[in-house]
Scaffold this active site. Structure first.
Site, PDB file in Angstrom:
ATOM      1  CB  SER A   1      52.502   9.375 -89.985  1.00  0.00           C
ATOM      2  OG  SER A   1      52.896  10.699 -90.327  1.00  0.00           O
TER       3      SER A   1
ATOM      4  CE1 TYR B   1      47.932   9.929 -92.598  1.00  0.00           C
ATOM      5  CE2 TYR B   1      49.406  11.511 -91.568  1.00  0.00           C
ATOM      6  CZ  TYR B   1      49.207  10.378 -92.322  1.00  0.00           C
ATOM      7  OH  TYR B   1      50.301   9.680 -92.798  1.00  0.00           O
TER       8      TYR B   1
END
Length: 263
Positions: free
Chosen positions: A150, A166
């Site tokens: 990501s 995350y």
């Protein structure tokens, strides 16, 4: 003889395992691989979602099957590999996409939530990659592993986006990709990562609701969020012989957000 571009991107006769594949980015990537000719083994936790996803792929003429598995659980990962090898033969392509996120200020972030994110987003990628490589790819000296990271793994976030676990996990995925590529290149296995920006999905629903789709899109030079096609091209490049000399790399698919933020 040098192959044509159509031949280089052709995946006929290949088998791909895609995790987190019942919806969103995973299903989009499964479509890309299947449309290029690969047979697809879908995996996620919920059987009903997998049945719907497999039916969608099959209606498009793609050979798709499924196994419900929790990729944070080592036994489930082993069962996923077992069933794929039994039902479809050797695994040529692995897409590590299953993931979790948790929003909380770093000072108050629950440790068990941190562990949940790390177990699925990092440990699960490692265990599944290890099992697929040892049981199918290494002996044949060929394979393609695609890790979904990501742009959150390339740096920090605005203060309102409190996703420390995350971000950390996706930064780990980027370096996991580099390290694994260095080790397994001798086996003819390529390992690459995709770093998506904001795509409408279940995982980003909270951010979209709190910040607004237009606000998020305004941060991208292209002025838009990702859509149902935007990961297809890169997925196919990494998975096919068109990308056979690419390994250990990551590429952001984010409309240019990471350029603006310096990722």
């Amino acid at each position: 003889m040098t192959r044509t571009i159509q031949q280089l991107f052709d995946l006929k006769g290949k088998t791909a395992v895609v995790t987190g594949a019942s919806r969103g980015l995973g299903l989009q990537m499964a479509h890309a691989l299947g449309e290029a000719g690969a047979r697809i083994m879908l995996s996620s936790r919920k059987e009903s979602d997998l049945e719907e996803a497999a039916a969608e792929l099959q209606s498009a003429g793609i050979d798709a099957r499924w196994v419900a598995a929790n990729c944070a659980d080592e036994a489930d990962i082993g069962r996923l590999v077992d069933e794929t090898l039994q039902r479809m033969g050797d695994i040529d392509i692995l897409v590590n996409n299953a993931g979790a996120a948790w929003g909380a200020p770093a000072e108050d972030h629950p440790v068990d939530a941190w562990d949940k994110v790390m177990n699925l987003n990092v440990r699960g990628y490692f265990i599944l990659s290890q099992q697929v490589a040892k049981r199918s790819m290494i002996a044949r000296k060929t394979g393609r592993i695609i890790n979904i990271a990501s742009i959150a793994g390339l740096g920090g976030n605005p203060p309102e986006m409190r996703t420390i676990a995350y971000n950390t996990s996706k930064g780990a995925v980027v370096n996991f990709t580099r390290a694994l590529a260095c080790e397994w290149g001798r086996y003819g296995i390529t390992v690459n990562a995709i770093c998506p920006g904001f795509f409408p999905s279940k995982m980003t629903r909270g951010t979209l609701e709190s910040m607004g789709e237009q606000e998020l899109a305004s941060h991208a030079p292209l002025g838009r969020l990702g859509d149902d096609e935007d990961l297809k091209g890169l997925t196919l490049l990494y998975a096919s012989d068109a990308g056979k000399h690419i390994t250990g790399q990551w590429l952001a698919v984010d409309g240019g957000v990471s350029v603006v933020t310096g990722g």
